[in-house]
Design an enzyme around this catalytic site. Structure first.
Site, PDB file in Angstrom:
ATOM      1  N   GLY A  20       5.557  -0.411  25.116  1.00  0.00           N
ATOM      2  CA  GLY A  20       6.700  -0.323  26.021  1.00  0.00           C
ATOM      3  C   GLY A  20       7.709  -1.414  25.746  1.00  0.00           C
ATOM      4  N   GLY A  24      13.490  -3.716  29.197  1.00  0.00           N
ATOM      5  CA  GLY A  24      12.876  -4.270  30.395  1.00  0.00           C
ATOM      6  C   GLY A  24      11.894  -5.385  30.130  1.00  0.00           C
ATOM      7  N   GLY A  26       8.945  -5.350  28.625  1.00  0.00           N
ATOM      8  CA  GLY A  26       8.421  -5.396  27.262  1.00  0.00           C
ATOM      9  C   GLY A  26       9.367  -6.095  26.311  1.00  0.00           C
ATOM     10  N   TYR A 171      -0.166   7.408  41.469  1.00  0.00           N
ATOM     11  CA  TYR A 171       0.337   6.304  40.635  1.00  0.00           C
ATOM     12  C   TYR A 171      -0.590   5.107  40.688  1.00  0.00           C
ATOM     13  CZ  TYR A 171       3.275   2.278  39.397  1.00  0.00           C
ATOM     14  OH  TYR A 171       3.766   1.116  38.847  1.00  0.00           O
ATOM     15  N   LYS A 175      -2.681   2.715  37.992  1.00  0.00           N
ATOM     16  CA  LYS A 175      -2.475   1.276  37.798  1.00  0.00           C
ATOM     17  C   LYS A 175      -3.742   0.490  38.112  1.00  0.00           C
ATOM     18  CE  LYS A 175       0.904  -0.258  36.615  1.00  0.00           C
ATOM     19  NZ  LYS A 175       1.480  -0.413  35.250  1.00  0.00           N
TER      20      LYS A 175
END
Length: 304
Positions: A20, A24, A26, A171, A175
Site C-alpha cells: 500500500g 497516504g 504507506g 471491517y 482488522k
C-alpha cells in the site's frame, strides 16, 4: 514489473517491503525510511495510474524515495490478494538484494457499515486485502527473516476492542484478524530474533481514505508522518523484541520512548486532535447521537 532503480546500494544495507505504498501512510513510511535510514525499499501497490481522487503511483513514489536518499528502490505492482504475486515479489527481492529486514503490511480496504449493509463481495474484499493479504505477506517473508535471525513485521491494525464492532463489524473482523496474526506470530517467533507488532493511530490520520470518505474534520487529523516516525523508531528500538506480539498505539509507544510534544503532527497547527482509539462508544453508521462517533466524524451514509 517496473525497473528497479539504485543509488549507492550495498548488500549489507537493510531492505524493507511496504505494501500500500503509493499514497497516504504507506508513502509517508517509504519516504521516511528513504530519507532517514537510506534503506533499500520494495514498494508494493496496485496503482499504476494516478487519478484525481487517488493521486500517486507505485512508480512516482519510487522516484520520490530515490530522490530522498534510498539506496535502491524496486517498485512492484501488486494486489495483496494475489498469492503468486506475493511470492514473486519476495523472490525478486531476495534475488536482487539478498535479504528482507522489514515488512510493513499497510495495504488496506475500508468499509464502515453494519452487517445488514455489507454485501458479501465487500466482506470478501476487506478480508482478502486486510487479514488474508497481511497473513500471506508475513508468511512469505518468514523463512528469510528466520534464516537471518532478525526481522520486523508491522501490521497496520488496532488493538482488539470488542465494543468497537457494532456498526462496522465486517471491517473490524478483518482488522482484528491482522492483529491476531501479530499475537500469534509473537509466540511462534519467540527466540528467533524476528519481531511482530501491530501499529495503530491514537487519532484520525490524514490520508486519501479520510479525505474521500469524509472521515472527520481536518482539525481532528494528525499527519501520516507520526506513523512513519513510529516505524523508524521501532526499526532502531533496542528493546523491540520485547514488544513482539503486542498491538501498539502510536502516541502511547512514542511517549514510552520519551516523546512528549506531538504538535508537529497536527494538521491544524492550532488544534490538538482528540483520541479516536479506543472508541468512546461503538461507531455505528446508524447512530443518531453524535457522541457515538469518533471526534470530528459526521454521518455521511452516501460516502460510506
Amino acid at each position: 514489473m517496473l525497473q528497479a532503480k539504485e543509488a549507492s546500494f550495498g548488500s549489507s544495507q537493510p531492505v524493507a517491503i511496504i505494501t500500500g505504498a503509493s499514497r497516504g501512510i504507506g508513502r509517508a513510511i517509504a519516504l521516511t525510511l528513504a530519507e532517514r535510514d537510506r534503506m533499500v525499499l520494495v514498494l508494493a501497490a496496485k496503482s499504476r495510474v494516478s487519478r484525481a481522487n487517488l493521486p500517486g503511483t507505485v512508480q512516482s513514489v519510487a522516484d520520490e524515495c530515490l530522490a530522498r536518499g534510498a539506496a535502491a528502490v524496486l517498485p512492484f505492482p501488486l494486489d495483496v490478494r494475489d498469492d503468486q504475486g506475493i511470492e514473486r515479489m519476495v523472490h525478486e527481492t531476495l534475488q536482487r538484494f539478498g535479504r528482507i529486514d522489514v515488512l510493513v503490511c499497510n495495504a488496506g480496504a475500508l468499509w464502515w457499515k453494519p452487517v445488514a449493509e455489507t454485501p458479501l463481495e465487500r466482506f470478501d474484499l476487506v478480508h482478502g486485502v486486510n487479514a488474508r493479504g497481511s497473513f500471506a505477506c508475513a508468511r512469505a517473508v518468514l523463512p528469510a527473516m528466520v534464516r537471518q535471525k532478525t526481522g520486523l513485521i508491522i501490521t497496520m491494525s488496532p488493538p482488539v476492542e470488542l465494543d468497537a464492532l457494532p456498526g462496522m463489524t465486517g471491517y473490524l473482523i478483518s482488522k482484528f484478524g491482522m492483529t491476531m496474526l501479530v499475537h500469534g506470530l509473537g509466540g511462534e517467533l519467540a527466540g528467533t530474533g524476528v519481531t511482530s507488532v501491530a501499529l495503530w493511530p491514537a487519532t484520525m490520520v490524514e490520508s486519501f481514505a479520510t479525505k474521500n470518505f469524509q472521515l472527520g474534520d481536518r482539525s481532528q487529523w494528525r499527519k501520516a508522518s507520526i506513523i512513519a516516525d513510529c516505524v523508524h523508531m521501532l526499526l532502531h528500538d533496542p528493546e523491540r523484541n520485547a514488544l513482539s506480539g503486542r498491538a501498539l498505539i502510536d502516541e502511547d509507544y512514542m511517549r514510552s520512548r520519551g516523546i512528549r510534544d506531538f504538535s508537529q503532527y497536527r494538521c491544524d497547527p492550532d488544534v490538538e486532535p482528540e483520541r479516536a482509539w479506543p472508541p468512546r462508544k461503538p461507531w455505528a453508521s446508524t447512530a443518531k447521537d453524535p457522541r457515538a462517533l469518533p471526534p470530528g466524524v459526521s454521518l455521511a451514509p452516501s460516502k460510506l
